[in-house]
Design a protein around this motif. Structure first.
Motif, mmCIF file in Angstrom:
data_model
loop_
_atom_site.group_PDB
_atom_site.id
_atom_site.type_symbol
_atom_site.label_atom_id
_atom_site.label_comp_id
_atom_site.label_asym_id
_atom_site.label_seq_id
_atom_site.Cartn_x
_atom_site.Cartn_y
_atom_site.Cartn_z
ATOM 1 N N ALA A 79 0.877 -1.174 0.000
ATOM 2 C CA ALA A 79 0.000 0.000 0.000
ATOM 3 C C ALA A 79 0.912 1.221 0.000
ATOM 4 O O ALA A 79 1.249 1.755 1.049
ATOM 5 C CB ALA A 79 -0.872 -0.044 1.245
ATOM 6 N N ILE A 80 1.384 1.597 -1.166
ATOM 7 C CA ILE A 80 2.405 2.649 -1.238
ATOM 8 C C ILE A 80 2.105 3.553 -2.435
ATOM 9 O O ILE A 80 1.606 3.073 -3.462
ATOM 10 C CB ILE A 80 3.817 2.005 -1.344
ATOM 11 C CG1 ILE A 80 4.921 2.981 -0.968
ATOM 12 C CG2 ILE A 80 4.065 1.411 -2.698
ATOM 13 C CD1 ILE A 80 6.277 2.309 -0.741
ATOM 14 N N SER A 81 2.402 4.845 -2.279
ATOM 15 C CA SER A 81 2.149 5.751 -3.401
ATOM 16 C C SER A 81 3.325 5.662 -4.381
ATOM 17 O O SER A 81 4.459 5.385 -3.969
ATOM 18 C CB SER A 81 1.982 7.183 -2.901
ATOM 19 O OG SER A 81 3.238 7.677 -2.534
ATOM 20 N N PRO A 82 3.060 5.914 -5.666
ATOM 21 C CA PRO A 82 4.143 5.817 -6.655
ATOM 22 C C PRO A 82 5.343 6.686 -6.281
ATOM 23 O O PRO A 82 6.490 6.317 -6.553
ATOM 24 C CB PRO A 82 3.491 6.326 -7.945
ATOM 25 C CG PRO A 82 2.046 6.020 -7.765
ATOM 26 C CD PRO A 82 1.762 6.208 -6.298
ATOM 27 N N SER A 83 5.118 7.798 -5.573
ATOM 28 C CA SER A 83 6.249 8.680 -5.241
ATOM 29 C C SER A 83 7.194 8.059 -4.200
ATOM 30 O O SER A 83 8.302 8.549 -4.010
ATOM 31 C CB SER A 83 5.734 10.032 -4.748
ATOM 32 O OG SER A 83 4.951 9.820 -3.600
ATOM 33 N N HIS A 84 6.741 7.002 -3.512
ATOM 34 C CA HIS A 84 7.609 6.380 -2.506
ATOM 35 C C HIS A 84 8.209 5.037 -2.943
ATOM 36 O O HIS A 84 8.854 4.355 -2.148
ATOM 37 C CB HIS A 84 6.846 6.195 -1.183
ATOM 38 C CG HIS A 84 6.778 7.457 -0.400
ATOM 39 N ND1 HIS A 84 5.686 8.291 -0.435
ATOM 40 C CD2 HIS A 84 7.689 8.058 0.387
ATOM 41 C CE1 HIS A 84 5.938 9.335 0.318
ATOM 42 N NE2 HIS A 84 7.137 9.230 0.824
ATOM 43 N N VAL A 140 4.754 -4.898 -6.982
ATOM 44 C CA VAL A 140 6.174 -4.627 -7.220
ATOM 45 C C VAL A 140 6.892 -5.977 -7.224
ATOM 46 O O VAL A 140 6.642 -6.827 -6.365
ATOM 47 C CB VAL A 140 6.779 -3.690 -6.145
ATOM 48 C CG1 VAL A 140 8.260 -3.456 -6.411
ATOM 49 C CG2 VAL A 140 6.036 -2.361 -6.126
ATOM 50 N N ILE A 141 7.715 -6.143 -8.237
ATOM 51 C CA ILE A 141 8.484 -7.380 -8.350
ATOM 52 C C ILE A 141 9.904 -7.075 -7.881
ATOM 53 O O ILE A 141 10.576 -6.203 -8.433
ATOM 54 C CB ILE A 141 8.470 -7.874 -9.805
ATOM 55 C CG1 ILE A 141 7.039 -8.304 -10.161
ATOM 56 C CG2 ILE A 141 9.445 -9.029 -10.005
ATOM 57 C CD1 ILE A 141 6.701 -8.157 -11.590
ATOM 58 N N ILE A 142 10.294 -7.780 -6.839
ATOM 59 C CA ILE A 142 11.650 -7.586 -6.309
ATOM 60 C C ILE A 142 12.476 -8.781 -6.770
ATOM 61 O O ILE A 142 12.308 -9.901 -6.262
ATOM 62 C CB ILE A 142 11.640 -7.548 -4.762
ATOM 63 C CG1 ILE A 142 10.554 -6.616 -4.219
ATOM 64 C CG2 ILE A 142 13.019 -7.230 -4.203
ATOM 65 C CD1 ILE A 142 10.977 -5.241 -3.874
ATOM 66 N N ILE A 192 7.111 -1.240 5.763
ATOM 67 C CA ILE A 192 6.588 -0.655 4.514
ATOM 68 C C ILE A 192 5.077 -0.495 4.642
ATOM 69 O O ILE A 192 4.525 0.580 4.368
ATOM 70 C CB ILE A 192 6.932 -1.574 3.304
ATOM 71 C CG1 ILE A 192 8.439 -1.639 3.072
ATOM 72 C CG2 ILE A 192 6.185 -1.131 2.045
ATOM 73 C CD1 ILE A 192 9.090 -0.364 2.588
ATOM 74 N N GLN A 193 4.422 -1.558 5.092
ATOM 75 C CA GLN A 193 2.954 -1.530 5.137
ATOM 76 C C GLN A 193 2.404 -0.537 6.165
ATOM 77 O O GLN A 193 1.276 -0.075 6.044
ATOM 78 C CB GLN A 193 2.394 -2.943 5.416
ATOM 79 C CG GLN A 193 2.553 -3.910 4.257
ATOM 80 C CD GLN A 193 1.845 -3.483 2.981
ATOM 81 O OE1 GLN A 193 2.096 -2.412 2.423
ATOM 82 N NE2 GLN A 193 0.928 -4.319 2.489
ATOM 83 N N SER A 194 3.236 -0.213 7.179
ATOM 84 C CA SER A 194 2.754 0.777 8.145
ATOM 85 C C SER A 194 3.361 2.163 7.888
ATOM 86 O O SER A 194 3.241 3.052 8.732
ATOM 87 C CB SER A 194 3.008 0.302 9.577
ATOM 88 O OG SER A 194 4.343 -0.097 9.699
#
Ligand code: BTN
Length: 257
Positions: A79-84, A140-142, A192-194
């Motif tokens: 749950a992350i914005s593209p800017s991060h 996202v593929i890591i 990341i999720q928080s």
């Protein structure tokens, strides 16, 4: 490595619990990208003993001896914005460094954005690729390549690459290494999720000595000289160069010793 062997070592609750294991693939990142649209869950892993077209950062190829190392991709749905998005590179680097420290008892270091090194030689490379749905991040593929048991590297890499085997003088069970890395990736993912990006950055700094150093950054042939001063909260590297602060999002860093 087959699915049963991989699962027998896992201590995670979700990462790696869905796993697609192949003996040969072109690239685990490419296969993972195809699986994203099938709706596979957060924490799905795609792994191959051999890649015929392994991809690296900045359009490079990733060369890894068949059956000796780890080449896998982790699919996350943060749950992350593209800017991060850039913070995810640091996240993966820190998690891998932490896992490799636990496995070896040695001191790996992180090089921005996400290489993991032992004594200045690269042991792990990471290629993160984002899949968008419109303007939101769908997955996202890591993609992670760890040199585990490779003892000899091609001439062109021999001064720059190392493995766990060369670092510790003994072979490692690849499924044990994978399980430890997935454990760390799952633990750090909670930050990341928080939205606790500061915690990722603080941990990255524990594994990196490059802040404060003179560096060059090669961005597609354009070379910037300066001092690495700090990390931005989106994972970018802030460089002070000719009296100005510049944020770098991608590129090849060389630390000037
Ligand atoms: C780099 O350092 O340039 C990044 C290398 C990333 C390699 C891994 S191996 C597994 C995954 N699949 C790929 O094709 N690339 C990544």
């Amino acid at each position: 490595m087959d699915e049963a062997e991989i699962k027998s070592h896992l201590t995670t609750t979700s990462f790696g619990q869905t796993v697609f294991a192949f003996s040969v693939l072109d690239s685990t990142n490419s296969k993972a990208k195809a699986l994203v649209s099938d709706g596979v869950p957060d924490g799905t892993v795609v792994i191959a003993d051999q890649q015929t077209a392994g991809r690296g950062r900045l359009g490079r190829t990733w060369i890894s001896e068949s059956g000796q190392n780890l080449t896998f991709s982790l699919i996350i749905r943060p749950a992350i914005s593209p800017s991060h998005i850039g913070i995810l590179s640091l996240y993966a680097g820190v998690a891998v460094a932490s896992g490799l420290k636990n496995l070896t008892g040695k001191s790996p270091t992180c090089k921005w954005p996400n290489d993991v090194l032992f004594v200045q030689k690269k042991c792990c490379g990471i290629l993160s690729e984002t899949v968008f749905s419109g303007t939101t991040v769908s997955a996202v593929i890591i993609g992670i390549g760890v040199n585990v048991n490779q003892a000899v590297f091609p001439e062109i890499l021999s001064t720059k690459a190392t493995s766990l085997f060369l670092t510790c003088g003994k072979p490692f069970d690849r499924s044990v290494v994978l399980a430890e890395l997935l454990k760390q990736l799952e633990e750090y993912y909670t930050y990341i999720q928080s939205g606790m990006f500061e915690t990722i950055i603080d941990n990255w700094k524990r594994y990196s000595h490059m802040l404060g150093s003179s560096i060059t950054v090669d961005q597609d042939g354009e070379v910037l000289h300066g001092t690495a001063t700090r990390l931005a909260d989106d994972g970018g590297l802030i460089i002070s160069s000719e009296g100005k602060e510049v944020k770098v999002r991608a590129g090849d860093v060389t630390v000037i010793l």
